[in-house]
Design a protein around this motif. Structure first.
Motif, short mmCIF file in Angstrom:
data_model
loop_
_atom_site.label_atom_id
_atom_site.label_comp_id
_atom_site.label_asym_id
_atom_site.label_seq_id
_atom_site.Cartn_x
_atom_site.Cartn_y
_atom_site.Cartn_z
N VAL A 1 -30.28 -9.34 -9.65
CA VAL A 1 -30.13 -9.81 -8.28
C VAL A 1 -29.38 -8.73 -7.51
O VAL A 1 -28.25 -8.40 -7.82
CB VAL A 1 -29.34 -11.15 -8.22
N ASN B 1 -34.04 -8.68 -1.58
CA ASN B 1 -34.30 -8.93 -3.00
C ASN B 1 -35.78 -9.10 -3.29
O ASN B 1 -36.24 -8.75 -4.37
CB ASN B 1 -33.51 -10.16 -3.47
N GLN C 1 -37.15 -5.43 -2.46
CA GLN C 1 -36.52 -4.37 -3.27
C GLN C 1 -36.36 -3.09 -2.46
O GLN C 1 -36.50 -1.98 -3.00
CB GLN C 1 -37.34 -4.10 -4.53
N ARG D 1 -40.81 -11.65 -5.67
CA ARG D 1 -40.57 -10.20 -5.77
C ARG D 1 -41.73 -9.51 -6.46
O ARG D 1 -42.20 -8.45 -6.00
CB ARG D 1 -39.28 -9.95 -6.55
#
Length: 603
Positions: free
Chosen positions: A439, A447, A450, A506
């Motif tokens: 995290v 997050n 990225q 993600r």
């Protein structure tokens, strides 16, 4: 085995000079040069001012000549000291910048090094020692400029004072030089002992650090209190500390012996020198002004010789630390990270991956973790890899993702051996959700993306696909809500299932061709895991998907299932085909089914 420094002192000095030039901090080099000139001038002016004054008084020069000469000395001292003070401030922050550039390079090495290095114990021990060389203003990579300045000042003054003493008495010169050389080599032997045992101490410090952090680990708080293991942990900590203290005590004994011998040499050196000087003056071989000049020269020359050797000794220590930094930054990479070989991009974004007789054995391990793996993963296939813990599933995935290379055998991408390609290009094919995911200390949007360069529309789409939109909308700051309370006091927290959905978002955000899910739901209960895997199945329609689990019921939807046991593919087929074989897969499936059914009844 004790190790010698890989690089010479001169090599490390030129490395730092070249690095400074490359980082466009040339003012450090020019500033250091000017400081050296200024300090040499100060020492020479201070040496000659008293003898010159006495000589002028003895010869009874005019007041005007006396005043002009004295004023020139004072003006010279003022200019030289001003120059040194000014340039010291000018280069102060540039030296810090150079050290921080090295810190950035070290961080980059740690984050981008080939994955096998991450598993290399020596690599991480070397990394811990490297941090010591860059972690403060007194660290080697910054302090080297101070030492080099002192060294050159000492060396220049040594030559000047050497000439002065040689005109007085050659034996005095020889005695001072010989005694100082003995002192230097004694100090050098202690320095080499410390450097040659750096790996041994690094391992000790690692254990000390681990034991120190145990008390700060909140996850152990329950065990410490419930099982009453505080005293046991204290005993282990004391043992670890004692081992390290024993090593330091051995080193301190060497330092103490070196210091005692040095003090004895200094006493003998000064006693002999003063006897010669006083005898020459009493016999009228030198004047009062010459006596004062030679007295200052002897006192100062002794300190110059000692200082010069001390600086050489300090430079050798600093060079040891810089060697460690260089060894770490230049640590061999088992993978090609800058290959110019053209990467075989697929027009439709789909790839075939083939394992041919792949074996893998971890460093220092006796047995193979994988044995003779032959496998073809077709474009767009949904493949499940199942088996008990320790069967070799995660190792197979690490090789698939290019994080490890086979000990024997090949991994082929569209028929090409992946070892010939830039490994970073190969990584770009994969998105993954692992058992343990990082995290980032940042916003939810960061997050998912990225990156600071965020496509918010794509983030929202991925959040929606991962069924996390409702949760995000309930937060006051939405996608701008921060995560990681260690860094942000206003950070929010998510449940285990919500974090897994965040990690899925993600993975979906990355434009990858192959999606890997390595037991990401291991911490969830079987029902929650099954539901989440069904969502994975729906969301990975356009991917080649690899699902890893030790719960066999979760991956029934896959096109093909591999049952891994003892590092080998023991069974292969669809869920129904494997049940019909009545083999190891069926036995384990029946055991797990009974366990979960029993658990449900108890609930």
């Amino acid at each position: 085995m004790p190790k010698k420094s890989k690089y010479s002192i001169l090599s490390n000095v030129f490395y730092m000079i070249h690095y400074t030039w490359k980082k466009h901090e040339k003012k450090v080099l020019f500033g250091t040069f000017l400081i050296i000139l200024g300090r040499v001038a100060i020492h020479l002016l201070e040496l000659y001012i008293s003898p010159v004054v006495i000589q002028m008084l003895e010869t009874q020069v005019s007041f005007l000549q006396f005043s002009e000469t004295l004023l020139l000395f004072l003006l010279g001292l003022f200019v030289a000291k001003g120059l040194v003070s000014y340039m010291t401030q000018v280069i102060k922050y540039s030296k810090i910048t150079i050290r921080m550039e090295l810190v950035a390079d070290i961080n980059q090495k740690e984050m981008t090094t080939s994955y096998p290095n991450v598993l290399d114990k020596h690599f991480w021990n070397l990394g811990n020692e490297t941090r010591r060389a860059v972690n403060s203003n007194s660290s080697a990579t910054e302090f080297i400029w101070t030492v080099l300045t002192d060294l050159f000042v000492q060396a220049i003054c040594f030559v000047v004072f050497l000439y002065l003493l040689s005109t007085f008495n050659l034996w005095i010169l020889i005695i001072i030089v010989v005694f100082s050389l003995v002192s230097y080599f004694l100090n050098l032997s202690v320095s080499r002992f410390e450097y040659q045992h750096r790996d041994e101490e690094g391992e000790m410090l690692k254990k000390v650090s681990y034991q120190t952090r145990l008390g700060e680990n909140r996850s152990l708080a329950k065990e410490i209190r419930i099982f009453g293991i505080q005293n046991w942990l204290d005993e282990i900590t004391t043992q670890v500390f004692s081992i390290h203290e024993g090593f330091r005590r051995k080193l301190q004994k060497r330092y103490l012996f070196s210091r005692i011998v040095n003090l004895l040499l200094i006493f003998l050196r000064d006693a002999i020198s003063y006897v010669f000087l006083i005898n020459s003056f009493m016999n009228h071989n030198i004047s009062l002004a010459e006596f004062l000049l030679y007295l200052s020269t002897i006192n100062t020359f002794a300190s110059w010789v000692t200082g010069l050797l001390d600086q050489l000794y300090s430079l050798s220590q600093i060079s040891n630390d810089i060697s460690i930094v260089r060894e770490f930054l230049e640590y061999p990479e088992p993978f090609l990270l800058d290959s110019v070989e053209a990467f075989p991009h697929s027009q439709n974004g789909l790839y075939e991956i083939r394992f041919e007789h792949v074996y893998y054995r971890y460093p220092n391990a006796k047995d193979y973790a994988l044995k003779d793996i032959n496998l073809c993963i077709s474009p767009g296939e949904k493949l499940a890899i199942v088996g008990l813990n320790g069967a070799g599933k995660s190792t197979l995935i690490l090789i698939l993702c290019g994080l490890l290379s086979p000990t024997k055998g090949k991994v082929l991408l569209n028929g090409n051996d992946i070892s010939q390609f830039n490994r970073t290009d190969y990584y770009s094919l994969f998105a993954a959700v692992f058992q343990k995911n990082m995290v980032l200390p940042g916003t939810i949007a960061m997050n998912v993306a990225q990156s600071h360069d965020i496509d918010y529309k794509r983030v929202e789409e991925c959040i929606q696909k991962a069924d996390l939109t409702k949760k995000i909308k309930s937060l006051p700051k939405g996608l701008q809500s921060k995560l990681n309370r260690t860094i942000y006091h206003d950070a929010i927290d998510l449940s285990g299932g919500e974090f897994q959905r965040l990690f899925l978002a993600r993975a979906l955000y990355k434009p990858a061709s192959i999606l890997v899910l390595d037991e990401p739901t291991a911490a969830l209960d079987p029902i929650a895991e099954s539901e989440l895997y069904q969502e994975y199945n729906h969301l990975t329609q356009n991917y080649t998907s690899i699902f890893i689990s030790h719960r066999l019921a979760s991956t029934q939807f896959c096109d093909r299932i591999l049952f891994i046991k003892d590092g080998s593919i023991q069974e292969e087929g669809t869920h129904d085909e494997l049940l019909k074989k009545n083999g190891s897969y069926r036995k384990l499936y029946d055991i797990q089914s009974k366990y979960y059914q029993g658990g449900d009844e108890d609930a």
